[in-house]
Motif scaffolding. Structure first.
Motif, PDB file in Angstrom:
ATOM      1  N   LEU A 133     -42.578  55.211  13.281  1.00  0.00           N
ATOM      2  CA  LEU A 133     -43.551  54.258  12.756  1.00  0.00           C
ATOM      3  C   LEU A 133     -43.430  54.149  11.238  1.00  0.00           C
ATOM      4  CD1 LEU A 133     -45.990  52.393  13.084  1.00  0.00           C
ATOM      5  CD2 LEU A 133     -47.451  54.433  12.975  1.00  0.00           C
ATOM      6  N   VAL A 134     -43.288  55.272  10.567  1.00  0.00           N
ATOM      7  CA  VAL A 134     -43.134  55.259   9.105  1.00  0.00           C
ATOM      8  C   VAL A 134     -41.882  54.481   8.708  1.00  0.00           C
ATOM      9  CG1 VAL A 134     -42.696  56.698   7.079  1.00  0.00           C
ATOM     10  CG2 VAL A 134     -44.420  57.389   8.754  1.00  0.00           C
ATOM     11  N   ALA A 135     -40.778  54.715   9.421  1.00  0.00           N
ATOM     12  CA  ALA A 135     -39.521  54.029   9.106  1.00  0.00           C
ATOM     13  C   ALA A 135     -39.638  52.527   9.340  1.00  0.00           C
ATOM     14  CB  ALA A 135     -38.385  54.612   9.944  1.00  0.00           C
ATOM     15  N   LEU A 136     -40.265  52.129  10.434  1.00  0.00           N
ATOM     16  CA  LEU A 136     -40.426  50.706  10.732  1.00  0.00           C
ATOM     17  C   LEU A 136     -41.306  50.026   9.688  1.00  0.00           C
ATOM     18  CD1 LEU A 136     -40.938  50.937  14.595  1.00  0.00           C
ATOM     19  CD2 LEU A 136     -39.012  49.828  13.443  1.00  0.00           C
ATOM     20  N   ALA A 137     -42.379  50.705   9.287  1.00  0.00           N
ATOM     21  CA  ALA A 137     -43.275  50.133   8.282  1.00  0.00           C
ATOM     22  C   ALA A 137     -42.553  49.958   6.949  1.00  0.00           C
ATOM     23  CB  ALA A 137     -44.508  51.023   8.111  1.00  0.00           C
ATOM     24  N   ALA A 138     -41.754  50.954   6.572  1.00  0.00           N
ATOM     25  CA  ALA A 138     -41.009  50.863   5.307  1.00  0.00           C
ATOM     26  C   ALA A 138     -39.994  49.730   5.357  1.00  0.00           C
ATOM     27  CB  ALA A 138     -40.316  52.193   5.021  1.00  0.00           C
ATOM     28  N   ALA A 139     -39.313  49.584   6.492  1.00  0.00           N
ATOM     29  CA  ALA A 139     -38.306  48.525   6.614  1.00  0.00           C
ATOM     30  C   ALA A 139     -38.937  47.145   6.550  1.00  0.00           C
ATOM     31  CB  ALA A 139     -37.531  48.695   7.917  1.00  0.00           C
ATOM     32  N   ARG A 140     -40.124  46.983   7.119  1.00  0.00           N
ATOM     33  CA  ARG A 140     -40.806  45.692   7.117  1.00  0.00           C
ATOM     34  C   ARG A 140     -41.558  45.455   5.811  1.00  0.00           C
ATOM     35  NH1 ARG A 140     -42.734  41.956  11.002  1.00  0.00           N
ATOM     36  NH2 ARG A 140     -40.820  42.490  12.107  1.00  0.00           N
ATOM     37  N   GLY A 141     -41.777  46.524   5.037  1.00  0.00           N
ATOM     38  CA  GLY A 141     -42.507  46.384   3.775  1.00  0.00           C
ATOM     39  C   GLY A 141     -43.997  46.201   3.967  1.00  0.00           C
ATOM     40  N   VAL A 142     -44.553  46.858   4.976  1.00  0.00           N
ATOM     41  CA  VAL A 142     -45.980  46.734   5.259  1.00  0.00           C
ATOM     42  C   VAL A 142     -46.585  48.138   5.262  1.00  0.00           C
ATOM     43  CG1 VAL A 142     -45.636  46.797   7.758  1.00  0.00           C
ATOM     44  CG2 VAL A 142     -47.691  45.761   6.841  1.00  0.00           C
ATOM     45  N   SER A 143     -47.799  48.271   4.749  1.00  0.00           N
ATOM     46  CA  SER A 143     -48.431  49.573   4.622  1.00  0.00           C
ATOM     47  C   SER A 143     -49.042  50.020   5.940  1.00  0.00           C
ATOM     48  CB  SER A 143     -49.517  49.533   3.544  1.00  0.00           C
ATOM     49  OG  SER A 143     -50.608  48.728   3.962  1.00  0.00           O
ATOM     50  N   GLN A 164     -29.869  30.436   8.154  1.00  0.00           N
ATOM     51  CA  GLN A 164     -30.447  30.196   6.834  1.00  0.00           C
ATOM     52  C   GLN A 164     -30.180  31.341   5.861  1.00  0.00           C
ATOM     53  OE1 GLN A 164     -31.789  27.123   6.547  1.00  0.00           O
ATOM     54  NE2 GLN A 164     -31.287  26.956   8.734  1.00  0.00           N
ATOM     55  N   GLY A 165     -29.512  32.394   6.342  1.00  0.00           N
ATOM     56  CA  GLY A 165     -29.244  33.557   5.495  1.00  0.00           C
ATOM     57  C   GLY A 165     -30.480  34.396   5.232  1.00  0.00           C
ATOM     58  N   LEU A 166     -31.403  34.454   6.212  1.00  0.00           N
ATOM     59  CA  LEU A 166     -32.674  35.152   6.031  1.00  0.00           C
ATOM     60  C   LEU A 166     -32.729  36.403   6.893  1.00  0.00           C
ATOM     61  CD1 LEU A 166     -35.011  32.012   6.193  1.00  0.00           C
ATOM     62  CD2 LEU A 166     -34.189  33.195   4.128  1.00  0.00           C
ATOM     63  N   GLU A 167     -33.293  37.482   6.324  1.00  0.00           N
ATOM     64  CA  GLU A 167     -33.498  38.727   7.054  1.00  0.00           C
ATOM     65  C   GLU A 167     -34.963  38.825   7.456  1.00  0.00           C
ATOM     66  OE1 GLU A 167     -31.491  41.044   8.063  1.00  0.00           O
ATOM     67  OE2 GLU A 167     -29.669  40.207   7.201  1.00  0.00           O
ATOM     68  N   PRO A 168     -35.269  38.998   8.736  1.00  0.00           N
ATOM     69  CA  PRO A 168     -36.658  39.019   9.187  1.00  0.00           C
ATOM     70  C   PRO A 168     -37.545  40.004   8.448  1.00  0.00           C
ATOM     71  CG  PRO A 168     -35.191  38.860  11.073  1.00  0.00           C
ATOM     72  CD  PRO A 168     -34.316  39.083   9.872  1.00  0.00           C
ATOM     73  N   VAL A 169     -37.013  41.186   8.111  1.00  0.00           N
ATOM     74  CA  VAL A 169     -37.857  42.199   7.466  1.00  0.00           C
ATOM     75  C   VAL A 169     -38.275  41.792   6.056  1.00  0.00           C
ATOM     76  CG1 VAL A 169     -36.905  44.101   8.799  1.00  0.00           C
ATOM     77  CG2 VAL A 169     -35.844  43.483   6.626  1.00  0.00           C
ATOM     78  N   MET A 170     -37.636  40.783   5.481  1.00  0.00           N
ATOM     79  CA  MET A 170     -37.964  40.340   4.128  1.00  0.00           C
ATOM     80  C   MET A 170     -38.832  39.083   4.123  1.00  0.00           C
ATOM     81  SD  MET A 170     -36.649  42.700   2.416  1.00  0.00           S
ATOM     82  CE  MET A 170     -37.021  42.032   0.775  1.00  0.00           C
ATOM     83  N   LEU A 171     -39.397  38.724   5.274  1.00  0.00           N
ATOM     84  CA  LEU A 171     -40.136  37.474   5.391  1.00  0.00           C
ATOM     85  C   LEU A 171     -41.617  37.715   5.647  1.00  0.00           C
ATOM     86  CD1 LEU A 171     -37.638  35.533   7.699  1.00  0.00           C
ATOM     87  CD2 LEU A 171     -37.837  35.370   5.204  1.00  0.00           C
ATOM     88  N   SER A 172     -42.427  36.802   5.132  1.00  0.00           N
ATOM     89  CA  SER A 172     -43.861  36.772   5.409  1.00  0.00           C
ATOM     90  C   SER A 172     -44.281  35.318   5.533  1.00  0.00           C
ATOM     91  CB  SER A 172     -44.661  37.430   4.281  1.00  0.00           C
ATOM     92  OG  SER A 172     -44.259  38.760   4.058  1.00  0.00           O
ATOM     93  N   VAL A 173     -45.335  35.084   6.314  1.00  0.00           N
ATOM     94  CA  VAL A 173     -45.934  33.759   6.424  1.00  0.00           C
ATOM     95  C   VAL A 173     -47.318  33.821   5.789  1.00  0.00           C
ATOM     96  CG1 VAL A 173     -46.827  32.006   8.000  1.00  0.00           C
ATOM     97  CG2 VAL A 173     -44.674  33.164   8.514  1.00  0.00           C
ATOM     98  N   ILE A 174     -47.616  32.896   4.889  1.00  0.00           N
ATOM     99  CA  ILE A 174     -48.936  32.837   4.281  1.00  0.00           C
ATOM    100  C   ILE A 174     -49.427  31.393   4.259  1.00  0.00           C
ATOM    101  CG2 ILE A 174     -48.595  34.892   2.873  1.00  0.00           C
ATOM    102  CD1 ILE A 174     -48.072  33.209   0.500  1.00  0.00           C
ATOM    103  N   GLU A 175     -50.722  31.246   4.071  1.00  0.00           N
ATOM    104  CA  GLU A 175     -51.355  29.924   4.113  1.00  0.00           C
ATOM    105  C   GLU A 175     -51.596  29.406   2.703  1.00  0.00           C
ATOM    106  OE1 GLU A 175     -55.638  28.112   5.553  1.00  0.00           O
ATOM    107  OE2 GLU A 175     -54.637  29.568   6.851  1.00  0.00           O
ATOM    108  N   VAL A 176     -51.340  28.123   2.526  1.00  0.00           N
ATOM    109  CA  VAL A 176     -51.544  27.466   1.234  1.00  0.00           C
ATOM    110  C   VAL A 176     -53.002  27.019   1.102  1.00  0.00           C
ATOM    111  CG1 VAL A 176     -50.912  25.450  -0.156  1.00  0.00           C
ATOM    112  CG2 VAL A 176     -49.151  26.699   1.105  1.00  0.00           C
ATOM    113  N   GLU A 177     -53.552  27.208  -0.080  1.00  0.00           N
ATOM    114  CA  GLU A 177     -54.896  26.722  -0.379  1.00  0.00           C
ATOM    115  C   GLU A 177     -54.819  25.756  -1.559  1.00  0.00           C
ATOM    116  OE1 GLU A 177     -57.334  30.081  -1.190  1.00  0.00           O
ATOM    117  OE2 GLU A 177     -57.351  30.806   0.872  1.00  0.00           O
TER     118      GLU A 177
END
Length: 230
Positions: free
Chosen positions: A13-23, A136-149
């Motif tokens: 779990l620690v390794a997966l969280a670090a790879a995804r960049g999420v706490s 697209q040359g994108l790595e899933p672990v480096m991606l986030s989706v956020i909402e525009v305001e």
């Protein structure tokens, strides 16, 4: 043996969280727990095992078999590989390889006056084709989706649109980025200016352009996709 499996689930779990960049705090929020829940699980072994629903949610979030997070052999759908490790069955491996679940973060990147940052606790996931991401040359672990305001990036981005943000460190090139400026999160078009400065541009002509020293602007990531209601 069971204790080894429990320890392996915690370290995985620690390794997966670090790879995804999420706490761990953010992941605790994802499963509806208090912010210290997974920290206690990892550091103190309390709870000793993840509850089934929590484990399933985390496994889906990371796109891994539940066995990697401590699911027992009874009723398991995994097989044992040649190296002794747990391997998902063919159908599950194919499904995991085909799709990437990108965390949706409720940060409210502002296309208006600005939004102060909050804790990045995933509020869900958006699924993308791994084939498309690779093209697209994108790595899933480096991606986030956020909402525009806000409306300052109209007509390109509208209030409520969701944007896919690539956090991979790259040399700056002109385009739309999520930035942190004066502890405020913004989505703006960036261009290089004179003397190493950055031009911070709103696509809506009603908003003034800014120019700031590059060191004052933290570039969170580049916007590579948008989605929204018609």
């Amino acid at each position: 043996m069971e204790a080894e499996n429990d320890a392996g689930a915690r370290s995985r779990l620690v390794a997966l969280a670090a790879a995804r960049g999420v706490s761990l705090a953010a992941l605790s929020g994802l499963i509806g727990r208090n912010t210290t829940y997974l920290q206690q699980f990892v550091r103190k072994g309390s709870p000793r095992k993840l509850e089934e629903n929590d484990r399933r949610t985390l496994a889906q979030f990371f796109g891994v078999p539940e066995q990697e997070l401590g699911a027992g052999a009874r009723g398991a759908v995994a097989a044992i590989g040649q190296g002794g490790g747990v391997v998902a069955p063919v159908g599950q491996r194919a499904a995991l390889a085909e799709w990437a679940d990108v965390p949706r973060l409720p940060l409210g990147a502002s296309a208006g006056p600005g939004a102060h940052t909050s804790e990045e606790i995933p509020s869900g996931r958006l699924r993308f084709s791994n084939r498309w991401l690779k093209a697209q040359g994108l790595e899933p672990v480096m991606l986030s989706v956020i909402e525009v305001e806000g409306d300052s990036m109209e007509p390109t981005l509208r209030d409520g649109d969701e944007i896919l943000v690539d956090r991979t460190p790259r040399p700056l090139r002109a385009g739309i980025h999520v930035i942190r400026l004066d502890d405020v999160l913004l989505v703006k078009r960036l261009e290089s200016g004179a003397g190493g400065a950055l031009r911070i541009i709103s696509d809506n002509a009603a908003y003034p352009r800014m120019e700031r020293p590059a060191q004052d602007v933290e570039i969170i990531g580049r916007v590579v996709w948008k989605g929204g209601r018609l």
